[in-house]
Design an enzyme around this catalytic site. Structure first.
Site, PDB file in Angstrom:
ATOM      1  N   ASP A  53       0.836  -1.201   0.000  1.00 49.26           N
ATOM      2  CA  ASP A  53       0.000   0.000   0.000  1.00 49.26           C
ATOM      3  C   ASP A  53       0.876   1.259   0.000  1.00 49.26           C
ATOM      4  OD1 ASP A  53      -2.363   1.709   0.610  1.00 49.26           O
ATOM      5  OD2 ASP A  53      -1.427   1.849   2.574  1.00 49.26           O
ATOM      6  N   GLU A 125      -1.793  -4.920  -4.241  1.00 57.31           N
ATOM      7  CA  GLU A 125      -0.899  -4.275  -3.270  1.00 57.31           C
ATOM      8  C   GLU A 125       0.084  -5.289  -2.680  1.00 57.31           C
ATOM      9  OE1 GLU A 125      -3.473  -0.452  -1.765  1.00 57.31           O
ATOM     10  OE2 GLU A 125      -3.693  -2.298  -0.624  1.00 57.31           O
TER      11      GLU A 125
END
Lengths: 233, 233
Positions: A53, A125
């Site tokens: 992320d 991610e």
């Protein structure tokens, strides 16, 4: 073996081969798969998702910072938010065939999770986090150049950008001007669709035109074209 | 020249010397300063702050990911949020003497902005962005090792962490247990302060004790000590 065809695609399309295959496996392992295979070592993808992320955030921020030296921080932020919309990540997970490599629990497999956007967003991610650990930020950048960043040069992210506000901001930087949008034409297309053409003018001088399937879209395209002209000057 | 003493501190304390001094100057320039000096080239700090924000995110995420291999993503996220609390950035701006180098507008100088947390938070991020561009992520990590990361080993960030919930989560992982906190003693200190000692027990077996200036603090310290014991096992 679905895992293998997925890896071949990574290699042939993106020239990516993991040094530590366990990282790749972890990035593609969903929790219930581990519950159902208690003898399997390793973890699910969630820690790598945590890392990936922020790797996405900084990769996109640096890319935009360098690519658009004239944009101020508000414009950079708007575009970064558009680009790290997790909904776009699901799209790019499919582009990279990540969905084919996921190790899913049986219940999730039955309910169609392999093609579910929310899972594919997480997996994107996690994959970025794994690639970063395995090969560093340069490899992540190269991969994003072929996927997410390539999409900037298409109109993929345009739907997230408010070009009309941005044009107004630019034109009124040195005082008020009169900005007007006008619908120039309206065509009937096959299948009940319509095509509109809009123009944008400043103080009665036309700057640019755009076409779209709605007046709103056509005006947005016109604003984008006008911005492009102004930035080239 | 205040700029110079600030640079010497960066060099002597952190061994940092910018290759491109304009980046450092930009990171420390507030907008009104430029308004008052129209002949000065360059920008204010805001674009670098945009970049530095995400550099901080990824630096902290990677640090925590590697340092705490047993933490799950919820714990990592909690700690990352604690560490990138921008209010802590003001503290570290002062530690690095960044406040001394800021180029401020006169009005801001008069109103005390040089020591204002909100400005120092922005400046911290801008400085990190500049350091990243000038010397790369490794240099940022080395600098953070001496500042933000060093603070992990003190109790600087502990106020942001809910150790009691974390202990409960860990102890009840394999089913319900009875967790009890008890105030063991209460001492009167100089200056009207009190010092409490609390214990935490599981199923009537004492795990650890802690002291603090309130019962709440003492229980938190006890929970933190118990967690440490459990993680060492």
């Amino acid at each position: 073996m679905p895992q293998d065809s997925f890896k071949q695609h990574l290699l042939s399309e993106f020239n990516i081969q993991f040094h530590n295959e366990e990282l790749l496996r972890e990035a593609l392992t969903q929790r219930n798969y581990l519950n159902e295979h208690p003898d399997e070592p390793g973890r699910d993808y969630q820690r790598l998702e945590f890392l990936g992320d922020s790797v996405m955030q900084v990769s996109v921020a640096e890319y935009l910072f360098k690519r658009y030296p004239s944009w101020h921080e508000g414009q950079l932020t708007e575009m970064r938010i558009a680009m790290v919309q997790t909904r776009s990540f699901a799209h790019f997970s499919r582009v990279a065939h990540l969905n084919e490599g996921i190790r899913l629990g049986k219940g999730e497999e039955m309910s169609g999770a392999r093609d579910r956007d929310s899972l594919l967003e997480d997996i994107w991610e996690a994959f970025i986090g794994a690639l970063y650990l395995d090969q560093g930020s340069e490899a992540v950048r190269t991969f994003l150049d072929q996927t997410l960043f390539a999409a900037i040069d298409t109109d993929f992210f345009d739907r997230f950008i408010d070009f009309k506000s941005r044009l107004q901001e630019k034109l009124q930087k040195n005082g008020a001007v009169d900005i007007a949008y006008r619908t120039e034409s309206e065509k009937q297309m096959i299948g009940n669709e319509q095509l509109f053409e809009a123009s944008v003018s400043v103080d009665n001088r036309e700057l640019a035109r755009g076409t779209g399937k709605s007046i709103k879209d056509a005006e947005k395209v016109a604003a984008r074209a006008a911005l492009k002209l102004l930035e080239e000057k």
